[in-house]
Design a protein around this motif. Structure first.
Motif, PDB file in Angstrom:
ATOM      1  N   LEU A  51      33.140  82.237  12.339  1.00 32.69           N
ATOM      2  CA  LEU A  51      31.847  81.559  12.195  1.00 32.69           C
ATOM      3  C   LEU A  51      31.878  80.296  13.051  1.00 32.69           C
ATOM      4  O   LEU A  51      32.818  79.503  12.960  1.00 32.69           O
ATOM      5  N   THR A  52      30.838  80.097  13.885  1.00 28.50           N
ATOM      6  CA  THR A  52      30.776  78.934  14.770  1.00 28.50           C
ATOM      7  C   THR A  52      29.367  78.362  14.743  1.00 28.50           C
ATOM      8  O   THR A  52      28.387  79.110  14.763  1.00 28.50           O
ATOM      9  N   PHE A  53      29.275  77.030  14.700  1.00 28.32           N
ATOM     10  CA  PHE A  53      27.983  76.344  14.743  1.00 28.32           C
ATOM     11  C   PHE A  53      27.929  75.448  15.972  1.00 28.32           C
ATOM     12  O   PHE A  53      28.949  74.882  16.388  1.00 28.32           O
ATOM     13  N   GLY A  88      31.064  70.666  15.901  1.00 33.40           N
ATOM     14  CA  GLY A  88      30.279  71.680  16.567  1.00 33.40           C
ATOM     15  C   GLY A  88      31.121  72.438  17.580  1.00 33.40           C
ATOM     16  O   GLY A  88      32.046  71.896  18.176  1.00 33.40           O
ATOM     17  N   GLN A  89      30.806  73.725  17.755  1.00 36.02           N
ATOM     18  CA  GLN A  89      31.480  74.623  18.695  1.00 36.02           C
ATOM     19  C   GLN A  89      32.923  74.952  18.306  1.00 36.02           C
ATOM     20  O   GLN A  89      33.657  75.532  19.100  1.00 36.02           O
ATOM     21  N   CYS A  93      37.799  80.566  11.072  1.00 31.74           N
ATOM     22  CA  CYS A  93      38.252  81.926  10.788  1.00 31.74           C
ATOM     23  C   CYS A  93      38.512  82.002   9.280  1.00 31.74           C
ATOM     24  O   CYS A  93      39.283  81.201   8.751  1.00 31.74           O
ATOM     25  N   ILE A  94      37.882  82.962   8.607  1.00 32.60           N
ATOM     26  CA  ILE A  94      37.822  82.942   7.144  1.00 32.60           C
ATOM     27  C   ILE A  94      38.294  84.265   6.560  1.00 32.60           C
ATOM     28  O   ILE A  94      37.910  85.343   7.021  1.00 32.60           O
ATOM     29  N   ASP A  95      39.134  84.159   5.511  1.00 33.29           N
ATOM     30  CA  ASP A  95      39.531  85.314   4.710  1.00 33.29           C
ATOM     31  C   ASP A  95      38.846  85.238   3.357  1.00 33.29           C
ATOM     32  O   ASP A  95      38.651  84.147   2.804  1.00 33.29           O
ATOM     33  N   ALA A 109      26.689  76.113   4.300  1.00 29.97           N
ATOM     34  CA  ALA A 109      27.047  75.422   5.539  1.00 29.97           C
ATOM     35  C   ALA A 109      25.826  74.632   5.993  1.00 29.97           C
ATOM     36  O   ALA A 109      24.782  75.214   6.307  1.00 29.97           O
ATOM     37  N   LEU A 110      25.952  73.324   6.000  1.00 27.70           N
ATOM     38  CA  LEU A 110      24.856  72.435   6.389  1.00 27.70           C
ATOM     39  C   LEU A 110      25.118  71.948   7.805  1.00 27.70           C
ATOM     40  O   LEU A 110      26.013  71.125   8.042  1.00 27.70           O
TER      41      LEU A 110
END
Length: 310
Positions: A51-53, A88-89, A93-95, A109-110
């Motif tokens: 996930l990337t913002f 940002g950017q 990486c999430i389990d 996620a805000l």
């Protein structure tokens, strides 16, 4: 030392209207000009979900458990009542080791627009600049993990309510809360950095030096003038600077540290309450017990009986 905030964030209105289109990180987004609130739900076990913002993001757990992998940071369990600021950017990486349809993992996620962040940091750098810090106030430049205290928990809850309601003044309400949230998060980060036992700032930052001085003298009376002298500042300027930087007054910090020391002594020794009270700088046992209950939610005797880990 306050107990960890574990109260669930209220997303009931979101749950009534959201549509589940995928079972891993199903996303519902609520957007205003200066921020985007994303609520994610995962209904089965998954690994290495990225996930990337584009903007700095505050991620907060609502329900369940994640394992977070962030660049340059050891992996950590991410649980309700906890948040992390991610630049940002930067890719998260999430389990999801425990997610299931009957017990989904939920997280928000805000993402805050850089212009909004800059507006708040510029205001603070102009009106209440950080002492002994040439970089000044910053938000979202580095990963920062925190346990939500009560004010931050309430502000996040308030933002969820504002974003999910149908109100024409939503932008106005949200921007006021966003400004306070960013300030409190920066104060929490400054406090954590400067007050850490491993800090390298103690020799170059006056507030870090004063914090260490306080911790060495918790067993006796500490006056604002004495602390201001240690910081080589006038009393009014020291008091104002301390409060703006850490988000609490010097007296509140002293009491917080005294209760933290008392908690440690209750966990690790069999000393009596009167003895612990004096060791922590309280000359009045009744006041000590009242303050301990206010800070932890339980009495010293209950705290010792419950056997909280050291």
């Amino acid at each position: 030392m306050k107990r960890v905030q574990t109260a669930s964030l209220d997303i009931s209105r979101h749950l009534q209207s959201r549509r589940l289109e995928q079972e891993v990180e199903n996303r519902t987004a609520y957007t205003i000009d200066t921020a985007e609130l994303n609520i994610y739900e995962t209904q089965h076990v998954a690994e290495k979900v990225e996930l990337t913002f584009a903007s700095p993001v505050l991620a907060s757990m609502i329900r369940g458990k994640k394992i977070m992998h962030l660049p340059g940071t050891p992996s950590f369990d991410f649980l309700p009542g906890e948040s992390v600021i991610v630049p940002g950017q930067e890719t998260m990486c999430i389990d999801f080791p425990e997610a299931q349809s009957q017990n989904p993992t939920q997280c928000l996620a805000l993402a805050i627009a850089p212009d909004k962040v800059r507006q708040v940091t510029d205001l603070l750098n102009d009106r209440t600049p950080l002492i002994d810090n040439a970089q000044g106030w910053q938000f979202g430049q580095h990963n920062f993990f925190l346990t939500n205290d009560e004010p931050i928990h309430q502000l996040i809850s308030r933002l969820i309510y504002i974003f999910t309601e149908n109100n024409q003044a939503k932008e106005v309400f949200a921007n006021l809360v966003l400004q306070e949230l960013v300030v409190r998060l920066m104060q929490t980060q400054a406090r954590t950095l400067l007050l850490s036992p491993e800090t390298t700032f103690v020799n170059v930052n006056r507030l870090a030096h004063v914090a260490q001085y306080i911790n060495r003298h918790l067993n006796r009376s500490l006056q604002i003038k004495e602390l201001a002298d240690e910081a080589c500042m006038s009393e009014p300027n020291f008091y104002r600077t301390f409060k703006h930087t850490f988000g609490m007054t010097p007296v509140e910090y002293i009491n917080q540290q005294r209760i933290s020391l008392a908690s440690k002594l209750l966990r690790t020794t069999s000393r009596g309450l009167a003895d612990i009270s004096i060791e922590c700088g309280f000359n009045n046992l009744t006041y000590f017990m009242k303050l301990f209950r206010r800070e932890t939610g339980i009495s010293p005797a209950q705290y010792r009986k419950q056997g909280f880990p050291a």
